[in-house]
Scaffold this motif. Sequence first.
Motif, PDB file in Angstrom:
ATOM      1  N   TYR A  20      -1.922 -50.645 -25.438  1.00 40.97           N
ATOM      2  CA  TYR A  20      -3.174 -50.119 -24.920  1.00 40.97           C
ATOM      3  C   TYR A  20      -4.365 -50.457 -25.816  1.00 40.97           C
ATOM      4  CZ  TYR A  20      -2.145 -46.433 -28.263  1.00 40.97           C
ATOM      5  OH  TYR A  20      -1.847 -45.751 -29.417  1.00 40.97           O
ATOM      6  N   VAL A  21      -4.118 -50.840 -27.051  1.00 41.69           N
ATOM      7  CA  VAL A  21      -5.202 -51.287 -27.936  1.00 41.69           C
ATOM      8  C   VAL A  21      -5.139 -52.793 -28.168  1.00 41.69           C
ATOM      9  CG1 VAL A  21      -5.576 -49.078 -29.099  1.00 41.69           C
ATOM     10  CG2 VAL A  21      -3.919 -50.692 -30.032  1.00 41.69           C
ATOM     11  N   GLY A  22      -4.287 -53.504 -27.433  1.00 43.51           N
ATOM     12  CA  GLY A  22      -4.235 -54.957 -27.491  1.00 43.51           C
ATOM     13  C   GLY A  22      -3.506 -55.546 -28.683  1.00 43.51           C
ATOM     14  N   ALA A  23      -2.653 -54.777 -29.345  1.00 45.05           N
ATOM     15  CA  ALA A  23      -1.969 -55.269 -30.549  1.00 45.05           C
ATOM     16  C   ALA A  23      -1.157 -56.532 -30.271  1.00 45.05           C
ATOM     17  CB  ALA A  23      -1.066 -54.181 -31.120  1.00 45.05           C
ATOM     18  N   HIS A  24      -0.493 -56.579 -29.119  1.00 50.41           N
ATOM     19  CA  HIS A  24       0.314 -57.755 -28.780  1.00 50.41           C
ATOM     20  C   HIS A  24      -0.564 -58.990 -28.609  1.00 50.41           C
ATOM     21  CE1 HIS A  24      -1.063 -55.973 -25.055  1.00 50.41           C
ATOM     22  NE2 HIS A  24      -0.817 -57.097 -24.425  1.00 50.41           N
ATOM     23  N   ARG A  25      -1.784 -58.817 -28.140  1.00 51.19           N
ATOM     24  CA  ARG A  25      -2.700 -59.953 -27.968  1.00 51.19           C
ATOM     25  C   ARG A  25      -3.177 -60.481 -29.321  1.00 51.19           C
ATOM     26  NH1 ARG A  25      -4.772 -61.509 -23.260  1.00 51.19           N
ATOM     27  NH2 ARG A  25      -3.717 -60.620 -21.480  1.00 51.19           N
TER      28      ARG A  25
ATOM     29  N   LEU B 231      -9.628 -57.743 -28.647  1.00 52.25           N
ATOM     30  CA  LEU B 231     -10.817 -56.933 -28.937  1.00 52.25           C
ATOM     31  C   LEU B 231     -11.340 -56.247 -27.686  1.00 52.25           C
ATOM     32  CD1 LEU B 231     -12.818 -59.151 -31.455  1.00 52.25           C
ATOM     33  CD2 LEU B 231     -11.888 -56.872 -31.867  1.00 52.25           C
ATOM     34  N   LEU B 232     -11.278 -56.948 -26.547  1.00 51.21           N
ATOM     35  CA  LEU B 232     -11.708 -56.326 -25.294  1.00 51.21           C
ATOM     36  C   LEU B 232     -10.833 -55.122 -24.953  1.00 51.21           C
ATOM     37  CD1 LEU B 232     -12.578 -59.409 -23.073  1.00 51.21           C
ATOM     38  CD2 LEU B 232     -14.144 -57.655 -23.899  1.00 51.21           C
ATOM     39  N   MET B 233      -9.516 -55.283 -25.114  1.00 51.07           N
ATOM     40  CA  MET B 233      -8.621 -54.154 -24.840  1.00 51.07           C
ATOM     41  C   MET B 233      -8.872 -53.016 -25.820  1.00 51.07           C
ATOM     42  SD  MET B 233      -4.909 -55.616 -23.678  1.00 51.07           S
ATOM     43  CE  MET B 233      -4.387 -54.094 -22.920  1.00 51.07           C
ATOM     44  N   LEU B 234      -9.071 -53.355 -27.092  1.00 48.27           N
ATOM     45  CA  LEU B 234      -9.349 -52.342 -28.104  1.00 48.27           C
ATOM     46  C   LEU B 234     -10.647 -51.610 -27.781  1.00 48.27           C
ATOM     47  CD1 LEU B 234      -8.621 -51.025 -30.814  1.00 48.27           C
ATOM     48  CD2 LEU B 234      -9.823 -52.907 -31.942  1.00 48.27           C
ATOM     49  N   ALA B 235     -11.673 -52.362 -27.410  1.00 51.53           N
ATOM     50  CA  ALA B 235     -12.955 -51.746 -27.060  1.00 51.53           C
ATOM     51  C   ALA B 235     -12.821 -50.870 -25.823  1.00 51.53           C
ATOM     52  CB  ALA B 235     -14.013 -52.829 -26.832  1.00 51.53           C
ATOM     53  N   LEU B 236     -12.109 -51.362 -24.823  1.00 58.51           N
ATOM     54  CA  LEU B 236     -11.915 -50.577 -23.602  1.00 58.51           C
ATOM     55  C   LEU B 236     -11.161 -49.288 -23.911  1.00 58.51           C
ATOM     56  CD1 LEU B 236     -12.276 -50.350 -20.549  1.00 58.51           C
ATOM     57  CD2 LEU B 236     -10.166 -51.644 -20.283  1.00 58.51           C
ATOM     58  N   SER B 237     -10.140 -49.379 -24.745  1.00 59.75           N
ATOM     59  CA  SER B 237      -9.390 -48.175 -25.118  1.00 59.75           C
ATOM     60  C   SER B 237     -10.276 -47.212 -25.903  1.00 59.75           C
ATOM     61  CB  SER B 237      -8.162 -48.547 -25.949  1.00 59.75           C
ATOM     62  OG  SER B 237      -7.272 -49.302 -25.171  1.00 59.75           O
TER      63      SER B 237
END
Length: 101
Positions: free
Chosen positions: A29-34, A44-50
């Motif tokens: 949910y914070v994009g760690a896998h990306r 970063l987009l996933m992290l920002a969205l979260s």
Amino acid sequence: MATDRVSAQYDIEKKSLLVAYLLWAFLGYVGAHRFYLGRPLSGLLMLALSGIVLLVTLVSFGLLSFLWFIVAVWWFIDALLIPGMAASRNTDIADRVFGRR
């Protein structure tokens, strides 16, 4: 001799599907896998969205539901995309390490 060293370097740097899926399952949910798979912008987009979702959690439940839905859908789609992302990243690493580019 040089080929062995290059192969060893590739083995050291290549990305594991198991690690990618573990990151996805627990920190997806914070994009760690990306980030792990060399996709920092979408990470970063996933992290920002979260982060926005967390902030909105404190403010409004209605918008929160919609944003969590977006995060959940993206998280699920990534489960299907991880093998391709890992293969692409490993190809990039192999090309760099083996001097194919």
